[in-house]
Design a protein around this motif. Structure first.
Motif, short mmCIF file in Angstrom:
data_model
loop_
_atom_site.label_atom_id
_atom_site.label_comp_id
_atom_site.label_asym_id
_atom_site.label_seq_id
_atom_site.Cartn_x
_atom_site.Cartn_y
_atom_site.Cartn_z
N GLN A 278 62.71 61.31 -29.08
CA GLN A 278 62.49 60.27 -28.08
C GLN A 278 63.05 60.71 -26.72
OE1 GLN A 278 63.51 56.26 -29.27
NE2 GLN A 278 62.55 56.48 -31.26
N ARG A 281 60.79 63.22 -25.08
CA ARG A 281 59.64 62.53 -24.49
C ARG A 281 60.01 61.91 -23.14
NH1 ARG A 281 54.97 59.99 -26.84
NH2 ARG A 281 53.59 59.86 -25.05
N LEU A 282 61.19 61.28 -23.11
CA LEU A 282 61.66 60.62 -21.90
C LEU A 282 61.81 61.62 -20.75
CD1 LEU A 282 63.33 57.85 -20.95
CD2 LEU A 282 65.22 59.41 -21.19
N ASN A 285 58.44 62.88 -19.54
CA ASN A 285 57.72 61.92 -18.69
C ASN A 285 58.32 61.85 -17.29
OD1 ASN A 285 56.11 61.34 -20.84
ND2 ASN A 285 56.87 59.29 -21.20
N LEU A 286 59.65 61.83 -17.22
CA LEU A 286 60.28 61.66 -15.90
C LEU A 286 60.12 62.91 -15.03
CD1 LEU A 286 63.48 59.63 -16.84
CD2 LEU A 286 61.35 58.79 -15.85
N LEU A 354 55.94 55.47 -18.04
CA LEU A 354 57.21 54.76 -17.82
C LEU A 354 57.40 53.64 -18.84
CD1 LEU A 354 57.41 54.66 -13.92
CD2 LEU A 354 58.73 56.07 -15.50
N CYS A 357 58.97 55.35 -21.56
CA CYS A 357 60.38 55.62 -21.24
C CYS A 357 61.22 54.36 -21.46
CB CYS A 357 60.54 56.05 -19.78
SG CYS A 357 59.82 57.65 -19.46
N LYS A 358 60.70 53.23 -20.99
CA LYS A 358 61.46 51.99 -21.10
C LYS A 358 61.69 51.63 -22.57
CE LYS A 358 61.79 47.22 -19.63
NZ LYS A 358 62.18 46.79 -20.95
N ILE A 368 66.68 51.08 -17.94
CA ILE A 368 66.11 52.09 -17.04
C ILE A 368 65.61 51.38 -15.79
CG2 ILE A 368 63.86 52.02 -18.25
CD1 ILE A 368 63.60 55.05 -17.49
N PHE A 382 68.65 56.05 -16.07
CA PHE A 382 68.71 55.34 -17.36
C PHE A 382 70.12 55.40 -17.91
CE2 PHE A 382 68.76 59.10 -20.08
CZ PHE A 382 68.03 60.05 -19.38
#
Ligand code: ADP
Length: 396
Positions: A278, A281-282, A285-286, A354, A357-358, A368, A382
């Motif tokens: 996870q 992935r975060l 994405n960011l 996002l 992400c959240k 976040i 975050f």
């Protein structure tokens, strides 16, 4: 089947229609009992009970011209998650008095959970139906307006809407997988076995078809991933964020070299008890967004970590196009994007990054948010709570 159909016919009671009640339940028996109880009340005239024992009947009633003063939802409704039913009603039938029937033990829980949507919660077994019938007949007799319902606050309503969307997203992304696989296979058969017959134009069409099927697959995978992350307890292990950031940067190495972008950090990042996949992935994405929404300036992404009381805060700062204040909250919701971000090819992406992400950060019990203004870059921050035990375990 026969009984279901018979029961799905709207059951109408009583003559002078003043008070309209909609009973949303999978149980024909409960609904018949409720109608009978209301019919038996002293001042029952002026009450009409309609039932919605199936999804089509419910949606038909929801979007009908009728004004429903009271809507009763049985939590045991079997054809749809009852929360979605409640949320749909709270959106489309704001003025109805919404009453929830629950299993005996769950009354308090639901009341505190759904207080802003539901006017009353009644236990299904222990006299709830009778109490409900009494309430309805009393209200009808007094000709009272049904204004008991508290007004939902907009934030909570957004959550309701989000929940409804999610149910839909899961159903759609799941159910489209099979037909999509079939379509891809047919396209492959065309390419493999009928190549000679297609001609040049046919080839081009097939290429477009395959490209778009692939793109559809990516979108569905993203949607399914998002659904699966819901309430997914993180599989925690010590994860060296420094190494994970290195891996992420390597993934984007070619693009970063092409655009002359750099990713720096002031100090080494901590090792945290988090879900590796996870967190990967975060970061992807960011960092991916920082690249995508870069400005004319050479891209510089700076990553910082800070321990604040019992949590770690990680900030990812870029010098990109930035985000206007009014968009800063909504971009964390599904499908929300800022239209026509200057200089960015908006065909890429669908506004899920996002939201994912959240959800990941929610799963870790953190928050976040973004600090930004147009033209001045953005900092996505975050937080991840870490208990002392966790700190001890990883020797922080
Ligand atoms: P997508 O990238 O598919 O559009 P996201 O959920 O990742 O979806 O982002 C939502 C929106 O937030 C983007 O469309 C963009 O407008 C804005 N955004 C996200 N990250 C940044 C960033 N680093 N700088 C500027 N805008 C951003």
């Amino acid at each position: 089947m026969g009984t279901d159909n018979d029961n799905s016919a709207v059951i109408k009671k009583l003559v002078n229609v003043e008070t309209q009640i909609l009973f949303v339940s999978g149980s024909a028996a409960d609904q018949i009992v409720l109608s009978a109880l209301i019919g038996r009340g002293e001042s029952a005239s002026g009450v009409e009970v309609s039932s919605a024992p199936t999804a089509p009947a419910f949606y038909e009633a929801l979007h009908s011209e009728k004004t429903f003063h009271v809507i009763v939802v049985d939590e045991a409704v079997s054809w749809s998650p009852w929360r979605s039913v409640v949320m749909s009603i709270s959106r489309h039938r704001r003025n109805a008095l919404l009453i929830l029937l629950v299993a005996d033990g769950e009354r308090e829980v639901r009341r505190s959970e759904l207080g802003q949507y539901v006017a009353a919660v009644y236990p299904r077994e222990s006299g709830g139906l009778l109490a409900l019938a009494n309430l309805v007949t009393k209200l009808a007799a007094q000709g009272r307006s049904f204004s008991l319902r508290q007004h939902a606050d907009p934030e909570a309503e957004d959550e309701g809407l989000a929940e409804e969307r999610e149910t839909l997203v899961y159903a759609v992304s799941h159910d489209l997988q099979d037909p999509l696989q079939l379509a891809k296979r047919y396209a492959d058969v065309l390419g493999d076995d009928y190549r000679d017959k297609l001609g040049e134009a046919g080839h081009k069409v097939l290429e477009h078809l395959q490209f778009n099927l692939g793109r559809t697959q990516e979108i569905l995978d993203e949607l399914l991933d998002f659904s699966k992350l819901q309430g997914n307890a993180p599989d925690r292990e010590p994860v060296d964020l420094d190494a994970l950031l290195d891996e992420t940067v390597e993934l984007y190495r070619v693009t970063l070299d092409e655009i002359g972008g750099i990713v720096t950090r002031q100090r080494a990042l901590p090792t945290l008890m988090v879900d590796r996949r996870q967190m990967q992935r975060l970061l992807q994405n960011l960092i991916g967004n920082a690249i995508k929404f870069r400005s004319e300036r050479p891209l510089h992404v700076a990553v910082r970590a800070q321990r604040v009381r019992d949590e770690w805060r990680i900030g990812i700062k870029d010098n990109g196009v930035g985000i206007a204040e009014q968009d800063a909250k909504r971009i964390f919701r599904m499908f929300e994007r800022v239209a026509d971000t200057e200089g960015v090819d908006m065909a890429e992406g669908m506004g899920m990054g996002l939201a994912i992400c959240k959800r990941i950060i929610d799963n870790h019990g953190g928050k976040i948010w973004v600090r930004s203004s147009p033209g001045n870059g953005s900092v996505f921050i975050f937080s991840i709570p870490q208990s002392d035990d966790e700190f001890d375990m990883i020797g922080a």
